[in-house]
Design a protein around this motif. Structure first.
Motif, PDB file in Angstrom:
ATOM      1  N   ASN A  33      11.199   6.783  -7.088  1.00  0.00           N
ATOM      2  CA  ASN A  33      10.533   5.491  -6.954  1.00  0.00           C
ATOM      3  C   ASN A  33       9.265   5.626  -6.107  1.00  0.00           C
ATOM      4  N   PHE A  34       9.377   6.310  -4.988  1.00  0.00           N
ATOM      5  CA  PHE A  34       8.228   6.477  -4.098  1.00  0.00           C
ATOM      6  C   PHE A  34       7.126   7.287  -4.789  1.00  0.00           C
ATOM      7  N   ILE A  35       7.511   8.360  -5.458  1.00  0.00           N
ATOM      8  CA  ILE A  35       6.545   9.203  -6.188  1.00  0.00           C
ATOM      9  C   ILE A  35       5.857   8.376  -7.274  1.00  0.00           C
ATOM     10  N   HIS A  36       6.639   7.577  -7.991  1.00  0.00           N
ATOM     11  CA  HIS A  36       6.104   6.727  -9.064  1.00  0.00           C
ATOM     12  C   HIS A  36       5.078   5.725  -8.516  1.00  0.00           C
ATOM     13  N   LEU A  37       5.438   5.024  -7.432  1.00  0.00           N
ATOM     14  CA  LEU A  37       4.534   4.033  -6.863  1.00  0.00           C
ATOM     15  C   LEU A  37       3.273   4.679  -6.294  1.00  0.00           C
ATOM     16  N   ALA A  38       3.430   5.807  -5.616  1.00  0.00           N
ATOM     17  CA  ALA A  38       2.254   6.510  -5.077  1.00  0.00           C
ATOM     18  C   ALA A  38       1.337   6.959  -6.213  1.00  0.00           C
ATOM     19  N   GLY A  39       1.923   7.432  -7.303  1.00  0.00           N
ATOM     20  CA  GLY A  39       1.133   7.876  -8.457  1.00  0.00           C
ATOM     21  C   GLY A  39       0.342   6.752  -9.100  1.00  0.00           C
ATOM     22  N   GLY A  69       6.911  -6.742  -3.079  1.00  0.00           N
ATOM     23  CA  GLY A  69       7.450  -5.514  -3.648  1.00  0.00           C
ATOM     24  C   GLY A  69       6.781  -5.209  -4.966  1.00  0.00           C
ATOM     25  N   PRO A  70       7.349  -4.259  -5.692  1.00  0.00           N
ATOM     26  CA  PRO A  70       6.732  -3.826  -6.948  1.00  0.00           C
ATOM     27  C   PRO A  70       7.117  -4.667  -8.163  1.00  0.00           C
ATOM     28  N   GLY A  71       7.974  -5.687  -7.967  1.00  0.00           N
ATOM     29  CA  GLY A  71       8.409  -6.498  -9.098  1.00  0.00           C
ATOM     30  C   GLY A  71       9.763  -6.081  -9.639  1.00  0.00           C
ATOM     31  N   TYR A  72      10.403  -5.129  -8.980  1.00  0.00           N
ATOM     32  CA  TYR A  72      11.751  -4.694  -9.361  1.00  0.00           C
ATOM     33  C   TYR A  72      12.462  -4.210  -8.100  1.00  0.00           C
ATOM     34  N   LYS A  73      13.768  -3.987  -8.217  1.00  0.00           N
ATOM     35  CA  LYS A  73      14.571  -3.479  -7.103  1.00  0.00           C
ATOM     36  C   LYS A  73      15.345  -2.264  -7.572  1.00  0.00           C
ATOM     37  N   ILE A  74      15.637  -1.357  -6.633  1.00  0.00           N
ATOM     38  CA  ILE A  74      16.400  -0.155  -6.968  1.00  0.00           C
ATOM     39  C   ILE A  74      17.726  -0.157  -6.202  1.00  0.00           C
ATOM     40  N   LYS A  75      18.653   0.634  -6.704  1.00  0.00           N
ATOM     41  CA  LYS A  75      19.970   0.766  -6.069  1.00  0.00           C
ATOM     42  C   LYS A  75      19.812   1.517  -4.753  1.00  0.00           C
ATOM     43  N   SER A 104      18.377  -3.994  -2.912  1.00  0.00           N
ATOM     44  CA  SER A 104      17.180  -4.838  -2.848  1.00  0.00           C
ATOM     45  C   SER A 104      15.913  -4.089  -2.434  1.00  0.00           C
ATOM     46  N   ALA A 105      15.972  -2.769  -2.347  1.00  0.00           N
ATOM     47  CA  ALA A 105      14.768  -2.008  -2.000  1.00  0.00           C
ATOM     48  C   ALA A 105      13.800  -2.019  -3.174  1.00  0.00           C
ATOM     49  N   GLY A 106      12.516  -1.977  -2.864  1.00  0.00           N
ATOM     50  CA  GLY A 106      11.495  -1.945  -3.910  1.00  0.00           C
ATOM     51  C   GLY A 106      10.403  -0.961  -3.566  1.00  0.00           C
ATOM     52  N   ASP A 162       2.277  15.537  -3.548  1.00  0.00           N
ATOM     53  CA  ASP A 162       2.179  16.836  -4.217  1.00  0.00           C
ATOM     54  C   ASP A 162       3.582  17.219  -4.659  1.00  0.00           C
ATOM     55  N   THR A 163       3.821  17.184  -5.961  1.00  0.00           N
ATOM     56  CA  THR A 163       5.142  17.514  -6.496  1.00  0.00           C
ATOM     57  C   THR A 163       5.258  18.989  -6.856  1.00  0.00           C
ATOM     58  N   HIS A 164       4.230  19.772  -6.541  1.00  0.00           N
ATOM     59  CA  HIS A 164       4.218  21.212  -6.826  1.00  0.00           C
ATOM     60  C   HIS A 164       4.443  21.478  -8.319  1.00  0.00           C
ATOM     61  N   GLY A 165       3.903  20.588  -9.138  1.00  0.00           N
ATOM     62  CA  GLY A 165       3.976  20.769 -10.585  1.00  0.00           C
ATOM     63  C   GLY A 165       5.241  20.243 -11.239  1.00  0.00           C
ATOM     64  N   VAL A 166       6.181  19.781 -10.447  1.00  0.00           N
ATOM     65  CA  VAL A 166       7.423  19.235 -11.007  1.00  0.00           C
ATOM     66  C   VAL A 166       7.154  17.804 -11.480  1.00  0.00           C
ATOM     67  N   ILE A 167       7.636  17.478 -12.658  1.00  0.00           N
ATOM     68  CA  ILE A 167       7.492  16.132 -13.202  1.00  0.00           C
ATOM     69  C   ILE A 167       8.756  15.343 -12.828  1.00  0.00           C
ATOM     70  N   TYR A 168       8.569  14.219 -12.173  1.00  0.00           N
ATOM     71  CA  TYR A 168       9.697  13.362 -11.806  1.00  0.00           C
ATOM     72  C   TYR A 168       9.685  12.137 -12.701  1.00  0.00           C
ATOM     73  N   ASP A 169      10.868  11.817 -13.243  1.00  0.00           N
ATOM     74  CA  ASP A 169      11.014  10.624 -14.081  1.00  0.00           C
ATOM     75  C   ASP A 169      10.770   9.376 -13.251  1.00  0.00           C
ATOM     76  N   PRO A 170      10.410   8.266 -13.909  1.00  0.00           N
ATOM     77  CA  PRO A 170      10.302   6.994 -13.186  1.00  0.00           C
ATOM     78  C   PRO A 170      11.670   6.603 -12.620  1.00  0.00           C
ATOM     79  N   PRO A 171      11.693   5.687 -11.674  1.00  0.00           N
ATOM     80  CA  PRO A 171      12.974   5.270 -11.093  1.00  0.00           C
ATOM     81  C   PRO A 171      13.816   4.476 -12.082  1.00  0.00           C
ATOM     82  N   GLU A 172      15.122   4.440 -11.823  1.00  0.00           N
ATOM     83  CA  GLU A 172      16.041   3.643 -12.633  1.00  0.00           C
ATOM     84  C   GLU A 172      16.078   2.224 -12.106  1.00  0.00           C
TER      85      GLU A 172
END
Length: 172
Positions: A33-39, A69-75, A104-106, A162-172
Protein backbone atom coordinates in the motif's frame (compact mmCIF):
# COMPACT_ATOMS: atom_id res chain seq x y z
CA UNK A 1 20.89 -14.19 -3.67
CA UNK A 2 19.03 -12.43 -0.86
CA UNK A 3 16.38 -9.96 -1.97
CA UNK A 4 16.94 -6.39 -0.83
CA UNK A 5 14.13 -4.74 1.04
CA UNK A 6 12.49 -1.60 -0.39
CA UNK A 7 13.98 1.68 0.82
CA UNK A 8 11.75 4.73 1.29
CA UNK A 9 13.20 8.23 0.96
CA UNK A 10 11.21 11.00 2.61
CA UNK A 11 12.57 14.34 1.42
CA UNK A 12 11.38 17.34 3.38
CA UNK A 13 10.72 20.65 1.58
CA UNK A 14 13.43 22.30 3.70
CA UNK A 15 16.05 19.68 2.81
CA UNK A 16 16.34 16.95 5.47
CA UNK A 17 15.94 13.33 4.36
CA UNK A 18 14.65 10.31 6.26
CA UNK A 19 15.36 6.85 4.81
CA UNK A 20 13.31 3.86 5.91
CA UNK A 21 13.73 0.20 5.07
CA UNK A 22 10.36 -1.49 4.61
CA UNK A 23 9.63 -5.00 5.89
CA UNK A 24 7.26 -6.58 3.36
CA UNK A 25 7.54 -9.96 5.10
CA UNK A 26 6.01 -8.75 8.39
CA UNK A 27 3.25 -6.59 6.85
CA UNK A 28 3.07 -7.38 3.12
CA UNK A 29 -0.16 -5.58 2.20
CA UNK A 30 0.75 -2.54 4.29
CA UNK A 31 4.14 -2.29 2.55
CA UNK A 32 2.51 -2.73 -0.88
CA UNK A 33 0.00 0.00 0.00
CA UNK A 34 2.75 2.44 0.95
CA UNK A 35 4.78 1.62 -2.19
CA UNK A 36 1.65 2.03 -4.33
CA UNK A 37 0.75 5.43 -2.84
CA UNK A 38 4.33 6.71 -3.04
CA UNK A 39 4.50 5.60 -6.69
CA UNK A 40 1.37 7.67 -7.42
CA UNK A 41 3.03 10.68 -5.70
CA UNK A 42 0.15 10.64 -3.20
CA UNK A 43 2.40 11.79 -0.35
CA UNK A 44 4.18 14.59 -2.22
CA UNK A 45 3.50 18.01 -0.64
CA UNK A 46 1.64 16.53 2.35
CA UNK A 47 2.65 17.46 5.90
CA UNK A 48 3.42 15.87 9.23
CA UNK A 49 0.15 17.09 10.75
CA UNK A 50 0.54 15.55 14.22
CA UNK A 51 3.77 15.59 16.20
CA UNK A 52 4.22 14.49 19.79
CA UNK A 53 7.70 14.77 21.34
CA UNK A 54 8.75 11.56 23.04
CA UNK A 55 6.24 9.59 20.99
CA UNK A 56 5.85 10.00 17.20
CA UNK A 57 5.40 12.12 14.07
CA UNK A 58 2.37 11.40 11.87
CA UNK A 59 1.80 12.23 8.22
CA UNK A 60 0.15 10.95 5.08
CA UNK A 61 -3.17 12.82 5.27
CA UNK A 62 -4.04 14.51 1.96
CA UNK A 63 -6.18 17.05 3.86
CA UNK A 64 -3.42 17.83 6.34
CA UNK A 65 -5.70 17.50 9.35
CA UNK A 66 -5.79 13.77 10.10
CA UNK A 67 -9.20 13.14 8.51
CA UNK A 68 -8.18 12.15 4.98
CA UNK A 69 -7.06 9.04 3.16
CA UNK A 70 -6.71 7.49 -0.26
CA UNK A 71 -10.41 6.63 -0.64
CA UNK A 72 -10.07 3.04 0.58
CA UNK A 73 -9.04 1.13 3.71
CA UNK A 74 -6.74 -1.85 4.17
CA UNK A 75 -6.76 -4.74 6.64
CA UNK A 76 -4.66 -4.09 9.72
CA UNK A 77 -1.67 -6.42 9.82
CA UNK A 78 -1.13 -6.80 13.56
CA UNK A 79 -1.70 -9.47 16.22
CA UNK A 80 -4.99 -8.10 17.61
CA UNK A 81 -6.41 -8.44 14.08
CA UNK A 82 -5.17 -12.01 13.58
CA UNK A 83 -1.96 -11.19 11.72
CA UNK A 84 1.37 -12.07 13.34
CA UNK A 85 3.65 -9.03 13.11
CA UNK A 86 6.96 -9.36 14.99
CA UNK A 87 8.01 -5.71 14.68
CA UNK A 88 8.08 -3.91 18.01
CA UNK A 89 7.33 -0.19 18.10
CA UNK A 90 10.85 0.81 19.06
CA UNK A 91 12.42 4.17 18.25
CA UNK A 92 12.61 4.59 14.46
CA UNK A 93 9.83 2.17 13.52
CA UNK A 94 7.37 3.09 10.75
CA UNK A 95 3.76 2.09 11.38
CA UNK A 96 0.29 2.73 9.96
CA UNK A 97 -2.12 5.06 11.71
CA UNK A 98 -5.74 4.00 11.90
CA UNK A 99 -9.07 4.87 13.50
CA UNK A 100 -10.60 2.67 16.22
CA UNK A 101 -11.64 0.06 13.65
CA UNK A 102 -8.83 -2.44 13.03
CA UNK A 103 -9.27 -2.36 9.24
CA UNK A 104 -9.33 1.42 8.87
CA UNK A 105 -5.78 2.27 7.75
CA UNK A 106 -5.43 4.05 4.42
CA UNK A 107 -2.52 6.40 3.87
CA UNK A 108 -1.60 7.88 7.23
CA UNK A 109 1.59 6.65 8.83
CA UNK A 110 3.78 7.50 11.79
CA UNK A 111 7.43 7.24 12.79
CA UNK A 112 8.06 6.42 16.44
CA UNK A 113 10.65 8.79 17.97
CA UNK A 114 10.76 7.00 21.34
CA UNK A 115 9.95 3.41 22.23
CA UNK A 116 6.18 2.90 22.22
CA UNK A 117 5.87 -0.84 22.82
CA UNK A 118 2.32 -0.35 24.14
CA UNK A 119 1.37 -0.14 20.43
CA UNK A 120 2.73 -3.62 19.68
CA UNK A 121 0.04 -5.93 18.37
CA UNK A 122 -2.36 -3.00 17.85
CA UNK A 123 -0.84 -1.19 14.84
CA UNK A 124 0.77 -2.44 11.62
CA UNK A 125 4.49 -1.73 11.93
CA UNK A 126 6.16 -2.18 8.55
CA UNK A 127 9.58 -0.54 8.45
CA UNK A 128 12.42 1.13 10.28
CA UNK A 129 14.43 4.32 9.85
CA UNK A 130 17.93 3.54 8.59
CA UNK A 131 19.09 7.12 8.05
CA UNK A 132 17.96 10.60 9.09
CA UNK A 133 16.47 9.89 12.51
CA UNK A 134 17.71 13.34 13.55
CA UNK A 135 15.29 14.82 10.98
CA UNK A 136 12.39 12.95 12.60
CA UNK A 137 13.55 14.16 16.02
CA UNK A 138 13.66 17.75 14.75
CA UNK A 139 10.10 17.47 13.44
CA UNK A 140 8.95 15.98 16.76
CA UNK A 141 10.39 18.97 18.58
CA UNK A 142 8.78 21.81 16.64
CA UNK A 143 6.36 24.20 18.34
CA UNK A 144 2.82 22.94 18.09
CA UNK A 145 -0.76 23.65 19.14
CA UNK A 146 -2.71 21.91 21.90
CA UNK A 147 -3.89 19.32 19.36
CA UNK A 148 -0.25 18.58 18.40
CA UNK A 149 -0.35 20.26 14.99
CA UNK A 150 2.87 22.12 14.18
CA UNK A 151 2.40 25.88 13.94
CA UNK A 152 4.71 25.84 10.93
CA UNK A 153 3.93 23.16 8.33
CA UNK A 154 6.42 20.29 8.28
CA UNK A 155 6.00 19.67 4.58
CA UNK A 156 7.14 16.59 2.70
CA UNK A 157 8.57 17.44 -0.72
CA UNK A 158 8.38 13.84 -1.91
CA UNK A 159 8.31 10.22 -0.84
CA UNK A 160 9.92 7.74 -3.19
CA UNK A 161 10.60 4.02 -2.83
CA UNK A 162 13.53 2.10 -4.32
CA UNK A 163 12.22 -1.44 -4.75
CA UNK A 164 15.54 -2.64 -6.21
CA UNK A 165 13.72 -3.71 -9.36
CA UNK A 166 11.11 -5.82 -7.59
CA UNK A 167 7.55 -5.24 -8.78
CA UNK A 168 5.03 -5.07 -5.93
CA UNK A 169 1.34 -5.66 -6.59
CA UNK A 170 -1.16 -3.00 -5.55
CA UNK A 171 -2.66 -3.43 -2.08
CA UNK A 172 -5.67 -5.64 -1.41
Amino acid sequence: MEEKRPVVTIEMIDGPIIKIELDPESAPNTARNFIHLAGKKFYDRTIFHRVIPGFMIQGGCPRGDGTGGPGYKIKGEFAANGHPNPISHQRGVLSMARANEYNSAGSQFFVVVDDATHLDGQYAAFGEVIEGMEAADRIAGVERSRNNRPYEDQQIKSITVDTHGVIYDPPE
